[in-house]
Write a protein that holds these residues in place. Structure first.
Motif, short mmCIF file in Angstrom:
data_model
loop_
_atom_site.label_atom_id
_atom_site.label_comp_id
_atom_site.label_asym_id
_atom_site.label_seq_id
_atom_site.Cartn_x
_atom_site.Cartn_y
_atom_site.Cartn_z
N TYR A 548 0.67 -1.35 0.19
CA TYR A 548 -0.10 0.27 0.00
C TYR A 548 0.55 1.13 0.23
N ILE A 549 0.22 2.34 -0.73
CA ILE A 549 1.15 3.41 -1.18
C ILE A 549 0.63 4.48 -0.69
N ALA A 550 -0.98 4.44 -0.28
CA ALA A 550 -2.08 5.36 0.87
C ALA A 550 -2.96 4.19 0.85
N GLU A 551 -3.78 5.20 1.85
CA GLU A 551 -4.89 4.33 2.63
C GLU A 551 -6.16 4.02 1.33
N GLY A 552 -6.42 2.71 0.85
CA GLY A 552 -6.85 2.03 0.34
C GLY A 552 -5.65 1.87 -1.55
N LEU A 553 -5.43 2.28 -1.60
CA LEU A 553 -4.10 2.78 -2.70
C LEU A 553 -2.89 1.53 -2.60
N SER A 554 -3.21 0.61 -3.41
CA SER A 554 -2.07 -0.84 -3.44
C SER A 554 -1.04 -1.12 -4.53
N VAL A 555 -0.07 -1.18 -5.29
CA VAL A 555 0.49 -1.75 -6.06
C VAL A 555 1.42 -3.30 -6.19
N ASP A 556 2.00 -3.17 -7.45
CA ASP A 556 2.03 -4.69 -7.15
C ASP A 556 2.90 -4.85 -8.70
N VAL A 557 4.20 -4.37 -8.81
CA VAL A 557 5.09 -3.64 -9.78
C VAL A 557 6.69 -4.82 -9.75
N SER A 558 6.45 -5.69 -11.01
CA SER A 558 7.71 -6.34 -10.76
C SER A 558 8.97 -6.68 -12.07
N GLY A 559 9.81 -6.32 -12.01
CA GLY A 559 10.70 -6.51 -13.73
C GLY A 559 10.98 -7.89 -13.32
N PHE A 560 11.47 -8.82 -15.35
CA PHE A 560 12.53 -9.56 -14.37
C PHE A 560 13.00 -10.07 -15.95
N TYR A 561 14.16 -10.48 -15.80
CA TYR A 561 14.91 -11.02 -17.38
C TYR A 561 14.84 -12.93 -17.00
N LEU A 562 14.61 -13.72 -18.14
CA LEU A 562 15.04 -15.02 -18.26
C LEU A 562 16.06 -15.86 -19.32
N ARG A 563 16.53 -15.37 -18.46
CA ARG A 563 17.93 -16.00 -20.27
C ARG A 563 17.77 -17.91 -20.40
N GLN A 564 17.37 -17.70 -20.98
CA GLN A 564 16.62 -19.79 -21.02
C GLN A 564 17.27 -19.91 -22.77
N LYS A 565 17.59 -21.50 -22.63
CA LYS A 565 18.43 -21.75 -23.66
C LYS A 565 17.48 -23.51 -23.92
N GLU A 566 17.79 -24.17 -24.75
CA GLU A 566 16.71 -24.94 -25.21
C GLU A 566 15.79 -24.63 -25.98
N THR A 567 15.06 -23.92 -26.17
CA THR A 567 13.54 -23.28 -26.10
C THR A 567 13.11 -23.85 -27.53
N ILE A 568 11.74 -25.07 -27.35
CA ILE A 568 11.04 -25.43 -27.76
C ILE A 568 10.07 -25.01 -28.19
N VAL A 569 10.28 -25.28 -29.89
CA VAL A 569 9.12 -24.56 -30.63
C VAL A 569 8.78 -25.67 -31.79
N THR A 570 7.41 -24.99 -32.63
CA THR A 570 6.63 -25.91 -33.37
C THR A 570 7.01 -25.58 -34.34
N ARG A 571 6.33 -26.12 -35.36
CA ARG A 571 6.37 -26.25 -36.65
C ARG A 571 5.42 -28.03 -36.97
N THR A 572 4.97 -26.81 -38.24
CA THR A 572 3.68 -28.32 -38.95
C THR A 572 3.89 -28.52 -40.26
N ALA A 573 3.37 -30.26 -40.21
CA ALA A 573 3.73 -30.70 -41.89
C ALA A 573 2.31 -30.48 -42.01
N SER A 574 2.77 -30.83 -43.98
CA SER A 574 1.52 -30.82 -44.53
C SER A 574 0.67 -31.09 -43.90
N SER A 575 0.32 -32.60 -43.86
CA SER A 575 -0.92 -33.05 -42.18
C SER A 575 -1.60 -32.51 -42.07
N GLY A 576 -0.98 -31.81 -41.52
CA GLY A 576 -1.15 -30.85 -39.71
C GLY A 576 -1.44 -31.15 -38.70
#
Length: 753
Positions: A548-576
């Motif tokens: 709370y920063i004042a009566e009745g007034l609240s905040v929730d703020v965050s910042g992040f950094y995710l360094r990810q390896k071997e990210t899994i991605v998709t591809r679609t074959a002609s069959s769907g």
């Protein structure tokens, strides 16, 4: 009437006669939402100094000297003040004051506590959030949380993105761990049948954003903890809704509770014709929860869930098809009866105890069984599954130091067949598999609390293995066995929380997470097995401020950094058929913020309370190193993650029981392919709901409501396909829809014993 409906009626009938009513001569004070007795209510005659106070059963004596020509003042810090004149009712129902976001209790990364001082990106949703708009799905409740996006491409077809994790989820809920009443609901293979659970069965939702492997194992996206209907609600509730495109919903909830045990039964049935062609939905669910006190500070809990789900799959459209007729299905979907049929039962038993030594233990086991029937345009899948496992934790506190640890184990056996599809009927067997999967984790965490500072650290070790025996492969007329054991993964986390003021906290954390391929990524629909697919791994660094920063007034703020390896991605074959690859590394920067203001009015006659909330999600998620088929996608945005999303919520409580709720969402265009050549349309979604609720007599509470989704009648999608073959990216959402309904709750006047 189905067999499920008949059993629900029988169980509720039993509940009605399990506890006799005990009428007292004194007045009773109860919560108008839950029917729970309210302790500590002050009752006095206006202008009199003498007062009576309600006890633990909500019972209080009428102040001496009260007559019908005088006024009685009823006050409590958590409830709106009531002034009564004339003949007093047997029961006084008090309305809860509008709650503040930071006042919600969450489990987080340890014991249950107020959200305000929790060290990490956690959000708690209550039953009020779930019921704010229509309750056909959890979308209206979840999608106003910054950093969380629940998608429903077709009615009943869920995908969950916590911090943009849709990249590898062409269908289903992946990369997120889900628990139901503290026990695993996510399967050992990484998939979660979230669409089995009707929102009417839920009492609260808790979301942990980002890697949580130090306590909950696999999943870079986060953790969702679902809690069933609470045992302190009304004795009996009936909810009926109807709406556009043939939507009908009915739910029935019954509760019997006292100091030694409680029984809750909830039944929900929902059906709709759907907005698009071949888009119908039917679901029946029943959920039983039992609590049995087995000793001082010791309880046994039993949870039983059965659900029968069916929904049709209209399929993705090209841009031209979408512009021509948004309501059409993909050609061939109806002819081949593309649909999902899932019948499942889940049950758990939990034991909780606080020992004389001060050690608090939570131990539970669960079992799961299902039958999956899935005709698609190109094939026909039939699967039987049985699974089981358990989770146990122990916790001990010495002054400011807390030590906790535990473990989790899951195993499942699946009989899976893939056949041809001829006009929606199973045809020639293509391959037949027997699959055994198991996973386990063990964790240990410790923390120390000073007057203003709290530091915690935890680590887990995790293991996953798949064992597949292909009984028959028609293409090669062979049988063979494939085993895949993923190396043990250690997942640490360090977090700190510092109290800046009495009601404002800062927090920071560094955590290592991982997410192995799910079974559907390791073994694809067309029968291929990818032995080379690796688990995603990443390090997340985060800082934030909450409070709370004042009566009745609240905040929730965050910042992040995710360094990810071997990210899994998709591809679609002609069959769907959707196939999967590892895509090198990604950089994921994000900002999430929420501000909420609550005002309670005393001077104004027609307004009792007002809540307004705004949230923002900003993501810069990009491939750092990704080359596919000699095409370099490095530097491109990750498909499925919106770069910007802005939401607004408002609740207005008006005198005489009237209320008005509104919500707005603005989502920026989302890239739908690795090359960032196709984007979704910008989303402008407006929701409104209005109603009246009040007490009818001494035992009935009525809530009559109506509302509209997509009130601006904009064209958009609640979820598109990524890297879709043939340009079939688009899954149109309904135009302006309307709904109306009522909730009727019956309260017993018996005392809790």
């Amino acid at each position: 009437m189905s067999i499920v409906s008949k059993w629900v009626v029988v169980l509720l009938t039993i509940c009605i006669y399990m506890v006799p009513e005990v009428y007292g001569q004194t007045i009773l004070i109860r919560d108008s939402e839950t029917g729970k007795p309210v302790e500590g209510v002050v009752i006095r005659i206006i202008a009199s100094a003498r007062a009576e106070i309600s006890d633990a059963y909500g019972q209080a004596a009428i102040p001496e000297g009260y007559t019908e020509d005088k006024s009685l003042l009823v006050t409590h810090t958590a409830y709106s003040t009531e002034v009564l004149t004339g003949k007093l009712p047997d029961v006084i129902f008090l309305e809860t004051k509008t709650y503040g976001l930071q006042e919600v209790e969450v489990y987080g990364f340890g014991d249950r506590r107020a959200l305000l001082g929790t060290e990490g990106p956690v959000v708690g949703l209550t039953s009020q959030d779930i019921e704010r708009f229509q309750t056909q799905t959890l979308l209206p409740a979840v999608n106003y949380v910054p950093g969380v996006r629940l998608e429903e491409r077709a009615a009943g077809s869920y995908r969950v993105a916590i911090r943009g994790t849709l990249l590898r989820s062409p269908f289903g809920v992946r990369n997120v761990k889900v628990y139901l009443n503290g026990l695993p609901f996510t399967e050992a293979n990484g998939n979660t049948p979230l669409n089995l659970i009707d929102p009417a069965l839920m009492g609260s939702v808790e979301i942990l954003k980002g890697p949580s492997g130090s306590r909950f194992g696999a999943g870079l996206g986060g953790v969702i903890r679902l809690e069933g209907i609470h045992e302190d609600g009304p004795f009996l509730s009936v909810i009926a809704q109807t709406g556009s495109y043939g939507m009908q919903k009915f739910s029935l909830q019954g509760r019997v509770t006292d100091s030694l045990h409680s029984h809750s039964v909830a039944f929900a049935r929902q059906q709709s014709d759907g907005y698009r062609d071949h888009n119908a939905l039917e679901r029946e669910s029943v959920f039983y929860q039992g609590r049995f006190s087995t000793g001082e500070k010791e309880s046994l809990y039993v949870d039983l869930l059965y659900s029968d789900l069916f929904y049709e799959i209209p399929g993705g459209l090209t841009r031209a098809q979408n512009d021509e007729d948004r309501r059409q299905g993909r050609p061939g979907s109806e002819e081949q009866n593309a649909s999902i049929g899932l019948e499942a039962a889940w049950g758990g038993v939990r034991h909780e105890k606080v020992w004389e030594s001060g050690v608090e233990t939570h131990v539970g086991i669960y079992g799961y069984g299902s039958f999956f029937n899935h005709p698609f345009i190109t094939d026909y899948k039939r699967e039987h599954q049985v699974a089981g496992g358990g989770r146990g934790t122990a916790r001990k506190t010495w002054g400011g130091f807390t030590l906790s640890g535990g473990g989790e184990y899951q195993k499942e056996i699946i009989s899976a067949r893939n056949l041809g599809n001829v006009n929606g009927q199973p045809d020639t067997l293509r391959f037949d598999d027997e699959i055994a999967n198991k996973s386990w984790l063990a964790f240990l965490s410790a923390g120390y609390t000073w007057p203003r500072l709290e530091v915690s650290a935890g680590v887990s070790v995790n293991n996953l293995s798949y064992s597949l025996y292909r009984i028959l492969d028609a293409a090669g007329d062979t049988s063979y066995t494939v085993n895949r054991d993923f190396a043990d993964v250690w997942s640490p986390r360090v977090a700190v929380s510092y109290r800046l003021t009495d009601r404002l906290y800062s927090h920071a954390s560094v955590s290592y997470g991982f997410s192995p391929p799910t079974l559907d990524e390791f073994r694809t629909n067309e029968g291929s097995i990818d032995r080379s697919l690796e688990a995603e791994k990443g390090i997340n660094t985060e800082v934030g401020v909450r409070g709370y920063i004042a009566e009745g007034l609240s905040v929730d703020v965050s910042g992040f950094y995710l360094r990810q390896k071997e990210t899994i991605v998709t591809r679609t074959a002609s069959s769907g058929v959707v196939l999967f690859d590892n895509a090198g590394s990604t950089d994921q920067y994000g900002v999430e913020g929420l501000i909420q203001y609550i005002k309670r009015f005393k001077a104004l006659y027609w307004i009792k309370g007002w809540m307004i909330q705004a949230s923002y999600t900003g993501y810069n998620f990009r491939f750092e190193d990704y080359v596919k088929n000699e095409t370099d996608f490095s530097g491109n945005r990750l498909p499925g993650a919106a770069p910007h999303r802005l939401t607004f919520l408002t609740d207005l409580t008006i005198q005489k029981g009237f209320y008005l709720n509104g919500g707005y969402t603005n989502t920026a265009p989302i890239p739908l392919d690795d090359g960032n050549t196709v984007y979704s349309d910008r989303v402008h979604m407006v929701r409104v709901k209005a109603g009246w609720k009040g007490i009818v007599g001494n035992r009935l509470r009525l809530d009559v409501f109506g509302g509209s989704d997509n009130a601006l009648n904009r064209t958009f999608s609640l979820g598109n396909d990524l890297n879709a073959f043939g340009g079939r990216y688009f899954q149109p959402a309904p135009d302006r829809t309307f709904y109306a309904g009522l909730t009727l709750s019956y309260f017993r006047t018996s005392q809790e014993r």
